[in-house]
Design a protein around this motif. Sequence first.
Motif, PDB file in Angstrom:
ATOM      1  N   GLY A   1       0.831  -1.204   0.000  1.00 18.35           N
ATOM      2  CA  GLY A   1       0.000   0.000   0.000  1.00 18.35           C
ATOM      3  C   GLY A   1       0.867   1.255   0.000  1.00 18.35           C
ATOM      4  O   GLY A   1       0.493   2.260   0.587  1.00 18.35           O
ATOM      5  N   ASN A   2       2.046   1.169  -0.632  1.00 18.96           N
ATOM      6  CA  ASN A   2       2.982   2.295  -0.723  1.00 18.96           C
ATOM      7  C   ASN A   2       3.572   2.760   0.606  1.00 18.96           C
ATOM      8  O   ASN A   2       4.205   3.813   0.665  1.00 18.96           O
ATOM      9  CB  ASN A   2       2.332   3.513  -1.406  1.00 18.96           C
ATOM     10  N   ARG A   3       3.352   1.999   1.675  1.00 19.15           N
ATOM     11  CA  ARG A   3       3.902   2.409   2.969  1.00 19.15           C
ATOM     12  C   ARG A   3       4.604   1.231   3.606  1.00 19.15           C
ATOM     13  O   ARG A   3       4.202   0.083   3.425  1.00 19.15           O
ATOM     14  CB  ARG A   3       2.777   2.860   3.923  1.00 19.15           C
ATOM     15  N   ALA A   4       5.653   1.532   4.378  1.00 25.43           N
ATOM     16  CA  ALA A   4       6.381   0.473   5.062  1.00 25.43           C
ATOM     17  C   ALA A   4       5.621   0.028   6.304  1.00 25.43           C
ATOM     18  O   ALA A   4       5.099   0.861   7.038  1.00 25.43           O
ATOM     19  CB  ALA A   4       7.766   0.966   5.456  1.00 25.43           C
ATOM     20  N   ALA A   5       5.556  -1.284   6.480  1.00 27.70           N
ATOM     21  CA  ALA A   5       4.988  -1.826   7.720  1.00 27.70           C
ATOM     22  C   ALA A   5       6.138  -2.455   8.506  1.00 27.70           C
ATOM     23  O   ALA A   5       7.067  -3.010   7.913  1.00 27.70           O
ATOM     24  CB  ALA A   5       3.921  -2.864   7.411  1.00 27.70           C
ATOM     25  N   PHE A   6       6.109  -2.342   9.818  1.00 30.17           N
ATOM     26  CA  PHE A   6       7.133  -2.930  10.679  1.00 30.17           C
ATOM     27  C   PHE A   6       6.439  -3.876  11.644  1.00 30.17           C
ATOM     28  O   PHE A   6       5.435  -3.503  12.261  1.00 30.17           O
ATOM     29  CB  PHE A   6       7.869  -1.835  11.455  1.00 30.17           C
ATOM     30  N   TYR A   7       6.972  -5.096  11.765  1.00 30.94           N
ATOM     31  CA  TYR A   7       6.323  -6.037  12.670  1.00 30.94           C
ATOM     32  C   TYR A   7       7.312  -7.111  13.114  1.00 30.94           C
ATOM     33  O   TYR A   7       8.347  -7.324  12.486  1.00 30.94           O
ATOM     34  CB  TYR A   7       5.121  -6.701  11.977  1.00 30.94           C
ATOM     35  N   CYS A   8       6.968  -7.771  14.192  1.00 31.65           N
ATOM     36  CA  CYS A   8       7.787  -8.877  14.683  1.00 31.65           C
ATOM     37  C   CYS A   8       7.133 -10.175  14.196  1.00 31.65           C
ATOM     38  O   CYS A   8       5.981 -10.444  14.536  1.00 31.65           O
ATOM     39  CB  CYS A   8       7.843  -8.854  16.209  1.00 31.65           C
ATOM     40  N   PRO A   9       7.868 -10.994  13.404  1.00 33.69           N
ATOM     41  CA  PRO A   9       7.263 -12.201  12.848  1.00 33.69           C
ATOM     42  C   PRO A   9       6.868 -13.217  13.933  1.00 33.69           C
ATOM     43  O   PRO A   9       6.007 -14.061  13.704  1.00 33.69           O
ATOM     44  CB  PRO A   9       8.346 -12.759  11.926  1.00 33.69           C
ATOM     45  N   ARG A  10       7.467 -13.104  15.102  1.00 35.72           N
ATOM     46  CA  ARG A  10       7.136 -14.057  16.169  1.00 35.72           C
ATOM     47  C   ARG A  10       5.930 -13.573  16.987  1.00 35.72           C
ATOM     48  O   ARG A  10       4.997 -14.336  17.225  1.00 35.72           O
ATOM     49  CB  ARG A  10       8.368 -14.235  17.076  1.00 35.72           C
TER      50      ARG A  10
END
Length: 277
Positions: free
Chosen positions: A258-267
């Motif tokens: 969606g043209n924006r960076a997402a940050f997340y923890c895969p765990r």
Amino acid sequence: MPELPEVETIVRGLRPTLTGKTIERIRVLHRDVLRQPPRDFSARLRGRIFESVDRRGKNIVLHMTGGVVLVVNLGMTGRLVWARPEARTTHPAVRFTLNAGPALVYDDVRRFGRLEAMEEAEWALRDQRLGPEPLSSTFTARRLHADLSRSISPIRSWLLDQRRVAGVGNIYANEALHLAGIHPQRSPKSMTEGEARKLHRALRRTLRSAVENRGTTLRDYRDASGNPGENASRLRVYGRGQEPCLRCSTRICRLVFGNRAAFYCPRCQPFESGTTA
Ligand SMILES: [Zn+2]
């Protein structure tokens, strides 16, 4: 880009001094930040008194005498600050001279922000199109769950849509999803009542604590007095790609959609629901 906590901080900084002041003169230095011709903008506002200073979503909403509303959306780099030396305005676009005290300056390096003077009725229509205020009592977990059940766009994109929830942008959407343990690409429709409740709680906690910390300054955001916010050091995932998750030490992932960076923890935020460690 300023989101709910940043705009709320600005509004709180303006309110005590701005309420009751009269606009004596308006100088438009860059007309592209206005949604209407400068002459019309000035004619609607000159001589009006600020009756109240509010926020709706990411908008600063200034109610004036005569049934006029001045709505300011800060875009990417907009600032609404007192014209004092410490505010260091570098790209003033509109200057409001008041009957007393310092002038009010709309400053914007990139000029994606917009100012518009309109009638109360027009503002009421715009207001209706915005989603609920996430910190208000009408925003309940039950309502969130019902609203989520109607959408299949990724939850991070859903949260950025101002018609769904007003005031949430990319920083706090990512932060709340991490706190709730929900993957940013999960389908809203697939969420259980328990997940909706977790997200509801996480959104409110994230936004409230950011308001207490006077907003997040990554680069441009300043409060009404020109001071940066203190929330940046509290961010759990946003802007922390490759760094360890504060909860489980797994490396934070960065994913663009969606043209924006997402940050997340895969765990902590597995894509499949119900598999959280
Ligand atoms: Zn983690």
